[in-house]
Design an enzyme around this catalytic site. Sequence first.
Site, PDB file in Angstrom:
ATOM      1  CG  ASN A 143      -1.871  -1.082   1.296  1.00 39.80           C
ATOM      2  OD1 ASN A 143      -2.499  -1.376   0.287  1.00 39.80           O
ATOM      3  ND2 ASN A 143      -2.011  -1.722   2.442  1.00 39.80           N
ATOM      4  CB  VAL A 144       3.208   2.606   2.484  1.00 36.65           C
ATOM      5  CG1 VAL A 144       4.018   3.886   2.649  1.00 36.65           C
ATOM      6  CG2 VAL A 144       2.087   2.549   3.515  1.00 36.65           C
ATOM      7  NE  ARG A 158       5.699 -11.047   1.929  1.00 39.21           N
ATOM      8  CZ  ARG A 158       4.793 -10.676   2.817  1.00 39.21           C
ATOM      9  NH1 ARG A 158       4.881 -11.105   4.048  1.00 39.21           N
ATOM     10  NH2 ARG A 158       3.797  -9.897   2.490  1.00 39.21           N
ATOM     11  CB  ILE A 178      -1.213  13.995  10.876  1.00 37.47           C
ATOM     12  CG1 ILE A 178      -2.592  13.581  10.378  1.00 37.47           C
ATOM     13  CG2 ILE A 178      -1.301  15.245  11.731  1.00 37.47           C
ATOM     14  CD1 ILE A 178      -3.533  13.136  11.486  1.00 37.47           C
ATOM     15  CD  GLU A 221      -4.217  -5.033   9.015  1.00 34.02           C
ATOM     16  OE1 GLU A 221      -3.722  -6.126   9.303  1.00 34.02           O
ATOM     17  OE2 GLU A 221      -3.581  -3.977   8.942  1.00 34.02           O
ATOM     18  CE  LYS A 238      -0.265   4.412  14.365  1.00 31.29           C
ATOM     19  NZ  LYS A 238      -1.612   4.230  13.814  1.00 31.29           N
TER      20      LYS A 238
HETATM   21  P1  NAP Z   1       1.711  -4.094   2.760  1.00 32.10           P
HETATM   22  O1  NAP Z   1       0.716  -3.525   1.820  1.00 32.10           O
HETATM   23  O2  NAP Z   1       1.424  -5.395   3.425  1.00 32.10           O
HETATM   24  O3  NAP Z   1       3.094  -4.234   1.951  1.00 32.10           O
HETATM   25  C1  NAP Z   1       4.228  -4.814   2.505  1.00 32.10           C
HETATM   26  C2  NAP Z   1       5.278  -4.918   1.410  1.00 32.10           C
HETATM   27  O4  NAP Z   1       6.498  -5.353   2.010  1.00 32.10           O
HETATM   28  C3  NAP Z   1       4.930  -5.908   0.310  1.00 32.10           C
HETATM   29  O5  NAP Z   1       5.352  -5.440  -0.924  1.00 32.10           O
HETATM   30  C4  NAP Z   1       5.732  -7.164   0.717  1.00 32.10           C
HETATM   31  O6  NAP Z   1       6.166  -7.938  -0.385  1.00 32.10           O
HETATM   32  C5  NAP Z   1       6.946  -6.541   1.375  1.00 32.10           C
HETATM   33  N1  NAP Z   1       7.510  -7.427   2.389  1.00 32.10           N
HETATM   34  C6  NAP Z   1       6.925  -7.835   3.546  1.00 32.10           C
HETATM   35  N2  NAP Z   1       7.743  -8.657   4.214  1.00 32.10           N
HETATM   36  C7  NAP Z   1       8.857  -8.769   3.464  1.00 32.10           C
HETATM   37  C8  NAP Z   1      10.047  -9.509   3.597  1.00 32.10           C
HETATM   38  N3  NAP Z   1      10.266 -10.313   4.647  1.00 32.10           N
HETATM   39  N4  NAP Z   1      10.988  -9.398   2.634  1.00 32.10           N
HETATM   40  C9  NAP Z   1      10.767  -8.617   1.557  1.00 32.10           C
HETATM   41  N5  NAP Z   1       9.656  -7.893   1.355  1.00 32.10           N
HETATM   42  C10 NAP Z   1       8.707  -7.990   2.306  1.00 32.10           C
HETATM   43  O7  NAP Z   1       2.061  -3.061   3.932  1.00 32.10           O
HETATM   44  P2  NAP Z   1       1.744  -1.497   3.983  1.00 32.10           P
HETATM   45  O8  NAP Z   1       0.325  -1.290   4.356  1.00 32.10           O
HETATM   46  O9  NAP Z   1       2.271  -0.835   2.755  1.00 32.10           O
HETATM   47  O10 NAP Z   1       2.603  -1.064   5.261  1.00 32.10           O
HETATM   48  C11 NAP Z   1       4.017  -1.020   5.200  1.00 32.10           C
HETATM   49  C12 NAP Z   1       4.571  -0.413   6.499  1.00 32.10           C
HETATM   50  O11 NAP Z   1       4.064   0.897   6.646  1.00 32.10           O
HETATM   51  C13 NAP Z   1       4.217  -1.168   7.779  1.00 32.10           C
HETATM   52  O12 NAP Z   1       5.294  -1.088   8.696  1.00 32.10           O
HETATM   53  C14 NAP Z   1       3.029  -0.392   8.318  1.00 32.10           C
HETATM   54  O13 NAP Z   1       2.898  -0.509   9.717  1.00 32.10           O
HETATM   55  C15 NAP Z   1       3.437   1.025   7.915  1.00 32.10           C
HETATM   56  N6  NAP Z   1       2.295   1.931   7.781  1.00 32.10           N
HETATM   57  C16 NAP Z   1       1.288   1.622   6.952  1.00 32.10           C
HETATM   58  C17 NAP Z   1       0.211   2.492   6.829  1.00 32.10           C
HETATM   59  C18 NAP Z   1      -0.938   2.170   5.907  1.00 32.10           C
HETATM   60  O14 NAP Z   1      -1.886   2.955   5.870  1.00 32.10           O
HETATM   61  N7  NAP Z   1      -0.910   1.094   5.159  1.00 32.10           N
HETATM   62  C19 NAP Z   1       0.190   3.689   7.585  1.00 32.10           C
HETATM   63  C20 NAP Z   1       1.273   3.999   8.411  1.00 32.10           C
HETATM   64  C21 NAP Z   1       2.325   3.105   8.508  1.00 32.10           C
HETATM   65  P3  NAP Z   1       5.114  -8.729  -1.304  1.00 32.10           P
HETATM   66  O15 NAP Z   1       4.395  -7.636  -2.059  1.00 32.10           O
HETATM   67  O16 NAP Z   1       5.941  -9.565  -2.183  1.00 32.10           O
HETATM   68  O17 NAP Z   1       4.226  -9.472  -0.375  1.00 32.10           O
END
Ligand code: NAP
Length: 441
Positions: free
Chosen positions: A17-18, A49, A138, A192, A207
């Site tokens: 997502n990010v 991954r 924010i 989720e 946080k």
């Molecule tokens: P996400 O959509 O689940 O994406 C995670 C990405 O990381 C995927 O591309 C995944 O690869 C990759 N990944 C995960 N484990 C891995 C590993 N062991 N080795 C290599 N690549 C790996 O997560 P997200 O929502 O973008 O969030 C990412 C981070 O931002 C998290 O720490 C979350 O807490 C933080 N965050 C998110 C939000 C939000 O609104 N989403 C807001 C604030 C902070 P694959 O695509 O191959 O599975």
Amino acid sequence: MSDAKNEIGVAVLGLGNVGSQVVRIIEESASDLAARIGAPLKVRGIGVRRVDTDRGVPADLLTDNIEELVSRDDVDIVVEVMGPVEPARKAILAALEQGKSVVTANKALMAASAGELAAAAESAHVDLYFEAAVAGAIPVIRPLTQSLAGDTVVRVAGIVNGTTNYILSEMDSTGADYASALADAGALGYAEADPTADVEGFDAAAKAAILASIAFHTRVTSDDVYREGMTKVSAADFASARALGCTIKLLAICERITDNEGQERVSARVYPALVPLEHPLASVNGAFNAVVVEAEAAGRLMFYGQGAGGAPTASAVLGDLVMAARNRVQGGRGPRESKYAKLPIAPIGLIPTRYYVNMNVADRPGVLSAVAAEFSKREVSIAEVRQEGMVDEGGQRCGARIVVVTHQATDAALSETVAALADLDVVQDINSVLRLEGTTE
Ligand code: NAP
């Protein structure tokens, strides 16, 4: 800078997502970002991954070898947006130790391991930025670390979890119970499949730890944060809250308090609480976040906006990336971690707040005075009492519901009072005990 073309090499870990929004903005805003930084950003590789999935980015950028990616000589800055704590921690430590600056959105990691990561950044004289780890888009980390660096912050209180705020807002506006509001949040993509981290307050506690650490120049980890989830908040609590001119929010509260011995302490806590409708946090609805900061000289400041989502979170990540890249171009680094105050953590028993206690009692004379006596014995002063009769399915009177709102009392005094109430034979059930925040009477 990693090469003769003066490019700033960037490794992005995660393309979810990010990460996908971070890569998109780097590409789409390349010339503006280059002008703001003084050098172009160049994505050298993207860690995922599953490298064999088509993701709309050049396939040769994708790698599942995170260790190799963060070690490349042509990478200056590592953007970690993959979560969870491991393997992100290991990758970030490796990057910092090799002199790369790091930008991360990983709140769980920063709440658990900020000390270790900050020490590694310090020894390597590089930046470690994490604006996106709290409240998404924010700006709150940078205002606390930089804009308010000359002031004394006394309190930071906020709604920092969009999922729970969506559920509570739904319960308030529709009268829904927790289970159906959670199901709606899931169907709309706000919750989720396993909502535990959100609804039990773990995400907000991470946080709160980050905010308290920064606001009070003291190391605070998730384990130091007192935490209660919001799964027991009922439709009946919302009805009572409304009658009292309040709504219910899951709050993260970080406070500097002075205990009875005159010792300054830090309190960090997360729990659902009644909030008066006129309080600025009461009108923060849906998946939005808001943080209210109170500082001695500045007074009250409020930060409001989108606390999650790919593009909003990417905005905060890009802000950090531009700062770290500018520092590379100009030589030097941003402000280092400040933990000089080393204040002890205040146990929850010391914290004075107002309380709302909702209980079912026998419908007979003397009940109210028996209940009031238990509060009085522990010097918990009552501000308001509401009583209503209850009827069973056959329309017969079957007891009464009493709602008591207290003046400020310590958690220890209130807990003792509730335990004593539960032992009274006239009290049938303690339905709920919630705090009332946003007023001090
Ligand atoms: P996400 O959509 O689940 O994406 C995670 C990405 O990381 C995927 O591309 C995944 O690869 C990759 N990944 C995960 N484990 C891995 C590993 N062991 N080795 C290599 N690549 C790996 O997560 P997200 O929502 O973008 O969030 C990412 C981070 O931002 C998290 O720490 C979350 O807490 C933080 N965050 C998110 C939000 C939000 O609104 N989403 C807001 C604030 C902070 P694959 O695509 O191959 O599975």
